[in-house]
Design a protein around this motif. Structure first.
Motif, PDB file in Angstrom:
ATOM      1  N   MET A  26       0.838  -1.205   0.000  1.00  0.00           N
ATOM      2  CA  MET A  26       0.000   0.000   0.000  1.00  0.00           C
ATOM      3  C   MET A  26       0.873   1.255   0.000  1.00  0.00           C
ATOM      4  O   MET A  26       1.884   1.321   0.679  1.00  0.00           O
ATOM      5  CB  MET A  26      -0.907   0.009   1.231  1.00  0.00           C
ATOM      6  CG  MET A  26      -1.825   1.210   1.261  1.00  0.00           C
ATOM      7  SD  MET A  26      -3.118   1.011   2.504  1.00  0.00           S
ATOM      8  CE  MET A  26      -3.647   2.710   2.660  1.00  0.00           C
ATOM      9  N   GLN A  38      -5.429   3.783   8.211  1.00  0.00           N
ATOM     10  CA  GLN A  38      -5.978   3.064   7.069  1.00  0.00           C
ATOM     11  C   GLN A  38      -4.991   2.005   6.577  1.00  0.00           C
ATOM     12  O   GLN A  38      -5.362   0.898   6.217  1.00  0.00           O
ATOM     13  CB  GLN A  38      -6.265   4.059   5.952  1.00  0.00           C
ATOM     14  CG  GLN A  38      -7.623   3.856   5.342  1.00  0.00           C
ATOM     15  CD  GLN A  38      -7.973   5.016   4.429  1.00  0.00           C
ATOM     16  OE1 GLN A  38      -7.173   5.410   3.580  1.00  0.00           O
ATOM     17  NE2 GLN A  38      -9.159   5.557   4.599  1.00  0.00           N
ATOM     18  N   HIS A  42      -5.560  -2.056   6.384  1.00  0.00           N
ATOM     19  CA  HIS A  42      -5.344  -2.792   5.142  1.00  0.00           C
ATOM     20  C   HIS A  42      -4.254  -3.830   5.328  1.00  0.00           C
ATOM     21  O   HIS A  42      -4.379  -4.977   4.915  1.00  0.00           O
ATOM     22  CB  HIS A  42      -4.963  -1.826   4.016  1.00  0.00           C
ATOM     23  CG  HIS A  42      -4.559  -2.510   2.750  1.00  0.00           C
ATOM     24  ND1 HIS A  42      -3.244  -2.803   2.449  1.00  0.00           N
ATOM     25  CD2 HIS A  42      -5.287  -2.998   1.720  1.00  0.00           C
ATOM     26  CE1 HIS A  42      -3.195  -3.423   1.287  1.00  0.00           C
ATOM     27  NE2 HIS A  42      -4.406  -3.553   0.821  1.00  0.00           N
ATOM     28  N   PHE A  46      -4.935  -7.669   4.655  1.00  0.00           N
ATOM     29  CA  PHE A  46      -4.314  -8.173   3.433  1.00  0.00           C
ATOM     30  C   PHE A  46      -3.381  -9.342   3.735  1.00  0.00           C
ATOM     31  O   PHE A  46      -3.470 -10.401   3.129  1.00  0.00           O
ATOM     32  CB  PHE A  46      -3.554  -7.034   2.743  1.00  0.00           C
ATOM     33  CG  PHE A  46      -2.979  -7.420   1.421  1.00  0.00           C
ATOM     34  CD1 PHE A  46      -3.752  -7.377   0.275  1.00  0.00           C
ATOM     35  CD2 PHE A  46      -1.659  -7.839   1.327  1.00  0.00           C
ATOM     36  CE1 PHE A  46      -3.225  -7.744  -0.951  1.00  0.00           C
ATOM     37  CE2 PHE A  46      -1.132  -8.208   0.105  1.00  0.00           C
ATOM     38  CZ  PHE A  46      -1.909  -8.156  -1.035  1.00  0.00           C
ATOM     39  N   GLU A  94      -9.625  -4.727  -4.802  1.00  0.00           N
ATOM     40  CA  GLU A  94      -8.622  -3.997  -5.571  1.00  0.00           C
ATOM     41  C   GLU A  94      -9.134  -3.655  -6.965  1.00  0.00           C
ATOM     42  O   GLU A  94      -8.855  -2.589  -7.492  1.00  0.00           O
ATOM     43  CB  GLU A  94      -7.329  -4.831  -5.662  1.00  0.00           C
ATOM     44  CG  GLU A  94      -6.193  -4.065  -6.315  1.00  0.00           C
ATOM     45  CD  GLU A  94      -4.886  -4.836  -6.332  1.00  0.00           C
ATOM     46  OE1 GLU A  94      -4.628  -5.637  -5.404  1.00  0.00           O
ATOM     47  OE2 GLU A  94      -4.112  -4.630  -7.294  1.00  0.00           O
TER      48      GLU A  94
END
Ligand code: ACO
Ligand code: ZN
Length: 217
Positions: A26, A38, A42, A46, A94
């Motif tokens: 990211m 954030q 993620h 992920f 995504e």
């Protein structure tokens, strides 16, 4: 949070350095607390999603020096199905896909490219009867258009690729190419599908660049 506010924030921070996380890929602004939160959210989701611990009975359909390809079928144990669902969820997030119901879920074949302990590539294939060839790109806008012109003449096909995805930090290492080669080899028992017998559904710009290259070589 409001989309408009976010835009303002993004624009005003263009000058500050952005960071790319070497684990989850990211890109975020480390100096922005909101961005950092954030990223953390993620990051955990992920890495948990692509984590692959190894299964007692896994169907290895190809092996390489840098990984292996595992095939998951609809009647496989629930831990395998769960992994496929988790990966597909990340991929769809995504790609910005809405919940797309597969055409025949009981015939879907999912190929996972595993490197060490992670799923770094995923290809979802399903049987199809026909496909519409993509014609040349619309000449007006090149960027971010999914509206490729398609022929209205259906052509027979056998295998539809509904998703193909490679982890951002593992792209351009021929993982997608090896996934498609493996599908052509494994989709129908005893035969190697020709390029004309496979079709990519609704390709993204990345997907189209890859497919064009793959189909011409
Ligand atoms: N731009 C230009 N050429 C490309 C690109 C690209 N972004 N991606 C692949 N190619 C071409 C190159 O010629 C490449 O060979 P080279 O690296 O020797 O030049 C060749 O295709 C083979 O590429 P791979 O390394 O096998 O492809 P990769 O493993 O990087 O995966 C993929 C390609 C799956 C499209 C990846 O970029 C990705 O996951 N993108 C985000 C998700 C996505 O958009 N998926 C496609 C959705 S469409 C669908 O699912 C039907
Ligand atoms: Zn991260």
């Amino acid at each position: 949070k409001g989309g408009k506010d976010q835009l303002v924030i993004d624009a005003s921070q263009k000058h500050f350095g952005t960071t790319m996380c070497k684990s989850c890929g990211m890109i975020y602004t480390a100096s922005n607390p909101e961005d950092e939160i954030q990223h953390l959210q993620h990051h955990h989701r992920f890495l948990e999603g692509i984590k692959y611990v190894g299964w007692k009975r896994e169907r290895i359909v190809a092996e390489f020096w840098d990984g292996k390809i595992v095939l998951v079928l609809p009647r496989d144990p629930s831990y395998a199905i769960k992994k496929v669902e988790d990966v597909q969820e990340l991929v769809d997030l995504e790609l910005g896909f809405q919940q797309v119901v597969p055409m025949c879920p009981n015939k879907t074949k999912t190929f996972l490219f595993i490197d060490e302990k992670r799923v770094v590539g995923c290809l979802i294939a399903e049987p199809i009867k026909q496909a519409f060839r993509v014609l040349s790109e619309p000449s007006t806008t090149k960027e971010c258009s999914r509206a490729w012109r398609c022929s209205d003449v259906p052509e027979p096909a056998i295998c539809g690729i509904s998703r193909i995805w490679v982890f951002k930090l593992k792209r351009r290492k021929r993982i997608a190419r090896r996934l498609v080669d493996t599908v052509r080899n494994c989709f129908m028992f005893g035969c190697f599908l020709s390029i004309n017998e496979i079709a990519f559904s609704d390709p993204t710009p990345d997907g189209k660049l890859f497919a064009t290259k793959y189909c011409n070589t």
